[in-house]
Scaffold this motif. Structure first.
Motif, mmCIF file in Angstrom:
data_model
loop_
_atom_site.group_PDB
_atom_site.id
_atom_site.type_symbol
_atom_site.label_atom_id
_atom_site.label_comp_id
_atom_site.label_asym_id
_atom_site.label_seq_id
_atom_site.Cartn_x
_atom_site.Cartn_y
_atom_site.Cartn_z
ATOM 1 N N PHE A 347 0.831 -1.204 0.000
ATOM 2 C CA PHE A 347 0.000 0.000 0.000
ATOM 3 C C PHE A 347 0.871 1.262 0.000
ATOM 4 N N ILE A 348 1.830 1.337 0.921
ATOM 5 C CA ILE A 348 2.661 2.538 1.050
ATOM 6 C C ILE A 348 3.497 2.760 -0.211
ATOM 7 N N ASP A 349 4.056 1.689 -0.768
ATOM 8 C CA ASP A 349 4.846 1.825 -1.993
ATOM 9 C C ASP A 349 4.000 2.360 -3.143
ATOM 10 N N ALA A 350 2.740 1.921 -3.201
ATOM 11 C CA ALA A 350 1.856 2.407 -4.265
ATOM 12 C C ALA A 350 1.550 3.893 -4.101
ATOM 13 N N VAL A 351 1.420 4.351 -2.847
ATOM 14 C CA VAL A 351 1.232 5.783 -2.603
ATOM 15 C C VAL A 351 2.439 6.558 -3.130
ATOM 16 N N ARG A 352 3.637 6.098 -2.782
ATOM 17 C CA ARG A 352 4.864 6.773 -3.229
ATOM 18 C C ARG A 352 4.960 6.809 -4.753
ATOM 19 N N GLU A 353 4.690 5.670 -5.381
ATOM 20 C CA GLU A 353 4.836 5.586 -6.836
ATOM 21 C C GLU A 353 3.869 6.521 -7.550
ATOM 22 N N ARG A 354 2.623 6.600 -7.060
ATOM 23 C CA ARG A 354 1.679 7.506 -7.709
ATOM 24 C C ARG A 354 2.060 8.956 -7.473
ATOM 25 N N LEU A 355 2.555 9.285 -6.300
ATOM 26 C CA LEU A 355 2.999 10.652 -6.056
ATOM 27 C C LEU A 355 4.154 11.014 -6.989
ATOM 28 N N ALA A 356 5.058 10.072 -7.220
ATOM 29 C CA ALA A 356 6.186 10.336 -8.115
ATOM 30 C C ALA A 356 5.710 10.604 -9.540
ATOM 31 N N VAL A 357 4.665 9.913 -9.966
ATOM 32 C CA VAL A 357 4.105 10.122 -11.297
ATOM 33 C C VAL A 357 3.403 11.474 -11.380
ATOM 34 N N ARG A 358 2.632 11.790 -10.336
ATOM 35 C CA ARG A 358 1.846 13.025 -10.347
ATOM 36 C C ARG A 358 2.690 14.269 -10.078
ATOM 37 N N LEU A 359 3.826 14.099 -9.415
ATOM 38 C CA LEU A 359 4.680 15.239 -9.057
ATOM 39 C C LEU A 359 6.096 15.021 -9.589
ATOM 40 N N PRO A 360 6.255 14.888 -10.901
ATOM 41 C CA PRO A 360 7.582 14.553 -11.454
ATOM 42 C C PRO A 360 8.628 15.635 -11.206
ATOM 43 N N ASN A 361 8.188 16.864 -11.048
ATOM 44 C CA ASN A 361 9.123 17.973 -10.834
ATOM 45 C C ASN A 361 9.101 18.479 -9.398
ATOM 46 N N GLY A 362 8.471 17.721 -8.507
ATOM 47 C CA GLY A 362 8.410 18.115 -7.113
ATOM 48 C C GLY A 362 7.274 19.092 -6.848
ATOM 49 N N PRO A 363 7.053 19.464 -5.610
ATOM 50 C CA PRO A 363 7.793 18.975 -4.445
ATOM 51 C C PRO A 363 7.415 17.524 -4.130
ATOM 52 N N PHE A 364 8.416 16.700 -3.839
ATOM 53 C CA PHE A 364 8.132 15.299 -3.526
ATOM 54 C C PHE A 364 8.421 15.042 -2.047
ATOM 55 N N PRO A 365 7.396 14.680 -1.279
ATOM 56 C CA PRO A 365 7.598 14.499 0.159
ATOM 57 C C PRO A 365 8.086 13.091 0.482
ATOM 58 N N THR A 366 8.644 12.937 1.661
ATOM 59 C CA THR A 366 8.866 11.591 2.174
ATOM 60 C C THR A 366 7.509 11.018 2.571
ATOM 61 N N VAL A 367 7.319 9.741 2.346
ATOM 62 C CA VAL A 367 6.059 9.063 2.665
ATOM 63 C C VAL A 367 6.383 7.842 3.506
ATOM 64 N N ALA A 368 5.773 7.730 4.669
ATOM 65 C CA ALA A 368 6.069 6.611 5.557
ATOM 66 C C ALA A 368 4.851 6.281 6.396
ATOM 67 N N ALA A 369 4.783 5.025 6.820
ATOM 68 C CA ALA A 369 3.757 4.617 7.782
ATOM 69 C C ALA A 369 4.117 5.173 9.150
ATOM 70 N N THR A 370 3.123 5.424 9.956
ATOM 71 C CA THR A 370 3.367 5.912 11.306
ATOM 72 C C THR A 370 4.234 4.931 12.087
ATOM 73 N N ALA A 371 5.052 5.477 12.954
ATOM 74 C CA ALA A 371 5.904 4.636 13.799
ATOM 75 C C ALA A 371 5.180 4.145 15.038
ATOM 76 N N PHE A 372 3.931 4.574 15.227
ATOM 77 C CA PHE A 372 3.219 4.280 16.473
ATOM 78 C C PHE A 372 2.144 3.213 16.321
ATOM 79 N N GLY A 373 2.094 2.574 15.157
ATOM 80 C CA GLY A 373 1.176 1.466 14.965
ATOM 81 C C GLY A 373 -0.274 1.862 15.140
ATOM 82 N N GLU A 374 -1.081 0.894 15.570
ATOM 83 C CA GLU A 374 -2.510 1.167 15.702
ATOM 84 C C GLU A 374 -2.834 2.023 16.918
ATOM 85 N N ALA A 375 -1.870 2.251 17.777
ATOM 86 C CA ALA A 375 -2.089 3.127 18.932
ATOM 87 C C ALA A 375 -1.875 4.595 18.594
#
Length: 421
Positions: A347-375
Motif C-alpha cells: 500500500f505505502i509503496d503504491a502511494v509513493r509511486e503515484r505521487l512520483a508520477v503526479r509530481l515529477p518535478n516536485g515537491p516530492f515528500p517523504t512518505v512513511a507509515a506511522t511509527a506508532f502502529g494502531e495506537a
C-alpha cells in the motif's frame, strides 16, 4: 500510586518560532520553552535564548519556574542543560473506531505506558460501548509500570464530525446511534476524569509531532474504516474553526476502472466487496458487522493474489495526496490507521509511486507509515490532553471554553469524511 493535582487551565500553542518579552504573554513564552525542551532537548539556556529570541533573564526565569513545577530538570553530565521530566504529567487517550477500541496512557513525552486493544462486537449501543471504554480506561490507569501522576484527563478521538462545542459528536456516518451524543459528559461520568473530544485525523497528526524534533510541517493521513487527513504547519496542528478540519474523503480520484471518491477507493468495506467479487474472499462475510469486515480486510491484504487490489487503493490515495502536497508544499506525509497498516509495504509503496508520477518535478515528500502502529490515534488523543494542560490561552476569537481550541457556534458538519457503510 496516583497523586491528585489541579491541572493547568490553559491551551498550549505548539510550534511557535519565537517569543516575546512582554509580560502579558509570559504564559506563551513558558509554553514555548517547555515545548522546545520536550521535543528537541536537552537545551542549554543559551541555546534556548537563540532558539526563542528571548532575553537571558526571561529564559532564566522561565527555566526556574519549570524546574520548580517539576516539568524540567538539569540533565546529568553538567553544562546546566535542561531536559523534560517525562513522568511529571500523564494522560489517557481513547480511539473509538466502529470495529475496534484502543486505549493508552502516556507520560509527558507521549511515551505509551500502558495500552488496551478491545474488539467491538457492535457500536449501535453507545451506553454499552461507553461502559467497555470506561473499563479499559480503568485498566490503563492502573497498568502503568512506573509511578506517574494522576492523569490530566482523557482524550477521546472519534470518526466523522464533532460539534463545535467539543462535547458531542456531530453526525458520523458509521455511528448513527451516536449522533449528537454528549460523549464527553458520558465518559467523564463513568471515569471521574475530564474528557476532551478530537477528530481521529487531528489526533493522529498531533501524536506525530508531539515529541518529534523535526516534524514541524506534514500531512497526516488516517485510514481506518473511514479516511481523514490533518495538516501540521510550523509544528501546530490545524484544527479549523470548529475542530473539524480534515475533510478529505470526497477527493475525486480515478481508481478501480472509474472515477470515484478516495474514501470509496480505499475503505475496507469496499475493498472486501471487491475481494469477494474477485473470488479472493468467501461470500459469507457479514458485511453489516464492522469487526468482521475488519478481519476480512486483513485476510485480503495478507493474500498475495490481492496485492494489485491493495496497490490500486494506495495509488488512489497517492493521487489525492498529490493535490494536498502541491497546495500546502509539505515535505512529509505520514500514513496510519488499521487499514493502511494492514496494506503494509504494498500500500505505502503504491502511494509513493503515484505521487512520483503526479509530481515529477516536485515537491516530492517523504512518505512513511506511522511509527506508532494502531495506537497512533489514541496516543495523539492523550497528547491533546497534555497540550491543553500545559500551555497558553487560545488566541482571541478562538475557543469556546478551557482548552477547546474551537470557535463557539458556527456550522455543524453533517457530512462525514468516513462516509456510510
Amino acid at each position: 500510586m496516583d497523586e491528585p493535582r489541579q491541572p493547568l487551565r490553559h491551551t498550549v500553542v505548539q510550534g511557535r518560532t519565537g517569543g516575546t518579552n512582554l509580560v502579558r504573554v509570559g504564559v506563551q513564552n513558558r509554553a514555548l520553552v517547555l515545548d522546545l525542551v520536550r521535543r528537541r532537548g536537552p537545551f542549554a539556556r543559551a541555546e534556548l535564548m537563540r532558539a526563542t529570541g528571548l532575553s537571558a533573564q526571561t529564559v532564566s526565569n522561565i527555566a526556574a519556574g519549570l524546574v520548580a513545577a517539576g516539568l524540567v530538570r538539569e540533565a546529568p553530565g553538567g553544562g546546566r542543560r535542561l531536559e523534560v521530566v517525562a513522568g511529571s504529567r500523564s494522560a489517557i487517550g481513547v480511539h473509538l473506531d466502529p470495529a475496534h477500541l484502543v486505549v493508552v496512557r502516556t507520560d509527558l513525552t507521549g511515551a505509551v505506558l500502558a495500552v488496551e486493544h478491545v474488539d467491538l462486537d457492535a457500536t449501535d449501543d453507545p451506553a454499552r460501548t461507553l461502559d467497555t471504554m470506561a473499563a479499559a480506561v480503568h485498566r490503563v490507569r492502573g497498568g502503568a509500570r512506573q509511578r506517574v501522576p494522576l492523569p490530566a484527563g482523557i482524550g477521546l478521538a472519534v470518526p466523522g464530525s464533532i460539534d463545535p462545542d467539543g462535547v458531542r459528536l456531530g453526525t458520523p456516518a458509521q455511528l448513527p446511534a451516536w449522533w449528537s451524543l454528549p460523549v464527553t459528559d458520558e465518559l467523564a461520568a463513568r471515569t471521574g476524569l475530564p474528557v476532551r473530544l478530537e477528530k481521529d485525523g487531528v489526533a493522529s497528526a498531533l501524536g506525530e509531532v508531539w515529541s518529534a524534533a523535526g516534524a514541524d510541517d506534514l500531512v497526516s493521513v488516517f485510514l481506518g474504516h473511514g479516511i481523514s487527513a490533518a495538516t501540521v504547519a510550523a509544528g501546530e496542528v490545524v484544527r479549523g474553526a470548529t475542530g473539524n478540519a480534515g475533510e478529505f474523503g470526497g477527493m475525486p480520484v480515478e481508481a478501480h476502472g472509474r472515477w470515484t471518491e478516495v474514501w470509496e477507493a480505499c475503505q475496507p468495506l469496499q475493498q472486501v466487496r471487491r475481494g469477494i467479487d474477485a473470488g479472493l474472499l468467501p461470500t459469507g462475510v457479514p458485511l453489516d458487522r464492522p469487526g468482521d469486515v475488519r478481519h476480512a480486510f486483513e485476510r485480503l491484504c495478507a493474500t498475495p493474489s490481492a496485492a494489485p487490489l491493495v496497490a490500486e487503493a494506495g495509488a488512489a490515495l497517492g493521487s489525492a495526496l498529490a493535490h494536498v502536497v502541491e497546495l500546502l508544499d509539505v515535505p512529509r506525509v505520514v500514513i496510519g490507521g488499521s487499514a493502511a497498516l494492514a496494506g503494509g509495504d504494498v500500500f505505502i509503496d503504491a502511494v509513493r509511486e503515484r505521487l512520483a508520477v503526479r509530481l515529477p518535478n516536485g515537491p516530492f515528500p517523504t512518505v512513511a507509515a506511522t511509527a506508532f502502529g494502531e495506537a497512533s490515534v489514541a496516543r495523539g488523543a492523550a497528547c491533546a490532553v497534555l497540550q491543553a494542560d500545559l500551555a497558553v490561552p487560545a488566541p482571541v476569537g478562538r475557543g469556546a471554553g478551557v482548552g477547546t481550541g474551537r470557535r463557539p457556534g458556527g456550522p455543524v458538519h453533517v457530512r462525514s469524511i468516513a462516509h456510510p457503510w
